[in-house]
Every structure is written in structure tokens, then in C-alpha cells.
Scaffold this motif. Structure first.
Motif, PDB file in Angstrom:
ATOM      1  N   PRO A   1       0.728  -1.288  -0.150  1.00  0.00           N
ATOM      2  CA  PRO A   1       0.040  -0.099  -0.081  1.00  0.00           C
ATOM      3  C   PRO A   1       0.795   1.340  -0.059  1.00  0.00           C
ATOM      4  O   PRO A   1       1.794   1.449   0.610  1.00  0.00           O
ATOM      5  N   ILE A   2       0.633   2.155  -0.738  1.00  0.00           N
ATOM      6  CA  ILE A   2       0.959   3.618  -0.730  1.00  0.00           C
ATOM      7  C   ILE A   2      -0.175   4.519  -0.441  1.00  0.00           C
ATOM      8  O   ILE A   2      -1.225   4.525  -1.179  1.00  0.00           O
ATOM      9  N   CYS A   3      -0.218   5.181   0.712  1.00  0.00           N
ATOM     10  CA  CYS A   3      -0.987   6.083   1.019  1.00  0.00           C
ATOM     11  C   CYS A   3      -1.128   7.606   0.862  1.00  0.00           C
ATOM     12  O   CYS A   3       0.184   8.110   0.873  1.00  0.00           O
ATOM     13  N   GLU A   4      -2.035   8.145   0.860  1.00  0.00           N
ATOM     14  CA  GLU A   4      -2.241   9.673   0.788  1.00  0.00           C
ATOM     15  C   GLU A   4      -1.935  10.182  -0.730  1.00  0.00           C
ATOM     16  O   GLU A   4      -0.914   9.910  -1.384  1.00  0.00           O
ATOM     17  N   SER A   5      -2.868  10.946  -1.109  1.00  0.00           N
ATOM     18  CA  SER A   5      -2.721  11.680  -2.780  1.00  0.00           C
ATOM     19  C   SER A   5      -1.419  11.941  -3.222  1.00  0.00           C
ATOM     20  O   SER A   5      -0.795  11.579  -4.285  1.00  0.00           O
ATOM     21  N   SER A   6      -0.935  12.950  -2.422  1.00  0.00           N
ATOM     22  CA  SER A   6       0.586  13.606  -2.820  1.00  0.00           C
ATOM     23  C   SER A   6       1.615  12.491  -2.921  1.00  0.00           C
ATOM     24  O   SER A   6       2.356  12.520  -3.848  1.00  0.00           O
ATOM     25  N   VAL A   7       1.616  11.560  -1.893  1.00  0.00           N
ATOM     26  CA  VAL A   7       2.618  10.435  -2.020  1.00  0.00           C
ATOM     27  C   VAL A   7       2.288   9.572  -3.082  1.00  0.00           C
ATOM     28  O   VAL A   7       3.346   9.196  -3.768  1.00  0.00           O
ATOM     29  N   ILE A   8       1.022   9.083  -3.341  1.00  0.00           N
ATOM     30  CA  ILE A   8       0.721   8.317  -4.482  1.00  0.00           C
ATOM     31  C   ILE A   8       1.169   9.136  -5.751  1.00  0.00           C
ATOM     32  O   ILE A   8       2.014   7.985  -6.709  1.00  0.00           O
ATOM     33  N   VAL A   9       0.986  10.290  -5.876  1.00  0.00           N
ATOM     34  CA  VAL A   9       1.404  10.825  -7.076  1.00  0.00           C
ATOM     35  C   VAL A   9       3.073  10.818  -7.289  1.00  0.00           C
ATOM     36  O   VAL A   9       3.398  10.538  -8.268  1.00  0.00           O
ATOM     37  N   GLN A  10       3.562  10.903  -6.094  1.00  0.00           N
ATOM     38  CA  GLN A  10       5.159  10.954  -6.274  1.00  0.00           C
ATOM     39  C   GLN A  10       5.604   9.729  -6.789  1.00  0.00           C
ATOM     40  O   GLN A  10       6.445   9.459  -7.240  1.00  0.00           O
TER      41      GLN A  10
END
Length: 199
Positions: free
Chosen positions: A30-39
Motif C-alpha cells: 500500500p501507498i497512502c495519501e494523494s500527494s505521496v501516491i502521485v510522487q
């Protein structure tokens, strides 16, 4: 590399802190949170399509600054509008939200450098993707609170940005229906009011 599974409601248990979506599941992790996902997508799929972040380190830092500003100063205040109880608190949260939108107008001017309609200049960049994820909510805000967040008179660059963003084929394919957002938000508000009344 397997394609990622994005933002499924079953994934809420995959966010160890907030238990919320979005969560991206990629290769079972899992990768969480919008800005972290985009990065993460930017890094994991660097060889697919154009980069969302500029090549120049300073310009990358500027884009990251405005992304953090968007979340810390605009979104956090805006969410308060719907969570606080008194009319005075709501008015203050909305005042701070609108002030943050006006500052973001300056950020768009700085980032685009007069070279295009987007924070990424002529192309959609990192900040555009993050702000673009809020467009349906921005449009729904007027029906929910009576206030227009992005106003053609007060924030003409952001108003033009939103129009350009909404015309993108990729945006049309994923943007939420504004009426559905309004109905969802009203249902959440009703549940919160009922829970507060029971406490």
C-alpha cells in the motif's frame, strides 16, 4: 511490474494511520495519501509518459512547495468549514480558505511563468494533478456552502486553469459528477449531525 490498483474502498485498512482512501496497492504494497501516491507513480513509472515534475531541481522544489501549500493551507482549512459547529467558526474557516485560494492564484502565476495554463506551464504537472483531484469538490462547494471558491473576478488564472483542466480528455474520464459529490457530502453532513446530536 504489475499495474497498480488504485483507490479502492477495500483498501482503507491499508492506510495504517488514517484508515482512509486514497490508497494505491502496487505489487501488493500500500501507498497512502494523494500527494505521496502521485510522487510514487512519478518514480515507479518514470519511463512511461512525461514527467509531472520539472527536471530543474529548483523548479521541482517550487512545485513541491505549492503541493504542500495546497494540502496544508487550503484543503485543511476548507475541510474545517464542514467540521466546525458554530457559524462564526465556519465563517472564519471559509475566510482562511478563500485567502489560501488567492495565494494559490499567485502560485499559479509563478509556476506557469506565463508559459501556459497549468502549474506545469504548457503541460499538466504535479500541482495540477493534485488540485485537479479536487475540481469536482470545488464546483460542489457553491451548492454546499453558498461560496464560490474559484471566482473568475477574484482568481481569474485559477478559473482559466480549472476550465482548461476540465477540458482534458483524461480529466473528463475521471472527474466525479458534481451532483453526486453534493449528494454524498450532504449525506456525510447529515450523519455527522446525527452523531453529534446523539453525543
Amino acid at each position: 511490474m504489475h499495474p497498480p490498483q488504485i483507490w479502492s474502498s477495500f483498501a482503507t485498512g491499508s492506510n495504517p494511520v488514517h484508515k482512509t482512501v486514497p490508497v494505491l496497492i502496487h505489487n501488493g504494497k500500500p501507498i497512502c495519501e494523494s500527494s505521496v501516491i502521485v510522487q510514487y507513480i512519478e518514480d515507479a513509472f518514470a519511463d512511461v509518459g512525461p514527467s509531472l515534475l520539472p527536471a530543474d531541481p529548483y523548479e521541482r522544489a517550487v512545485a513541491r512547495f505549492w503541493a504542500a501549500y495546497l494540502e496544508d493551507k487550503l484543503v485543511n482549512q476548507w475541510v474545517r468549514v464542514f467540521r466546525v459547529k458554530s457559524d462564526k467558526e465556519k465563517a472564519e474557516a471559509m475566510r482562511q480558505t478563500l485567502a489560501a485560494v488567492e495565494v494559490l492564484e499567485g502560485g499559479l502565476k509563478e509556476c506557469s511563468g506565463g508559459k501556459g495554463a497549468f502549474f506545469g506551464g504548457e503541460n499538466v504537472g504535479y500541482v495540477d494533478v493534485l488540485l485537479g483531484g479536487l475540481v469536482s469538490w470545488v464546483k460542489a462547494n457553491e451548492a454546499l456552502s453558498g461560496t464560490k471558491l474559484i471566482d473568475e473576478d477574484k482568481t481569474p488564472l485559477l478559473a482559466a486553469w480549472m476550465e482548461s483542466f476540465c477540458e482534458l480528455d483524461v480529466a473528463k474520464a475521471v472527474l466525479q459528477d458534481v451532483n453526486a459529490v453534493v449528494e454524498y457530502a450532504k449525506a456525510v453532513q447529515a450523519r455527522m449531525a446525527a452523531a453529534a446530536a446523539n453525543n
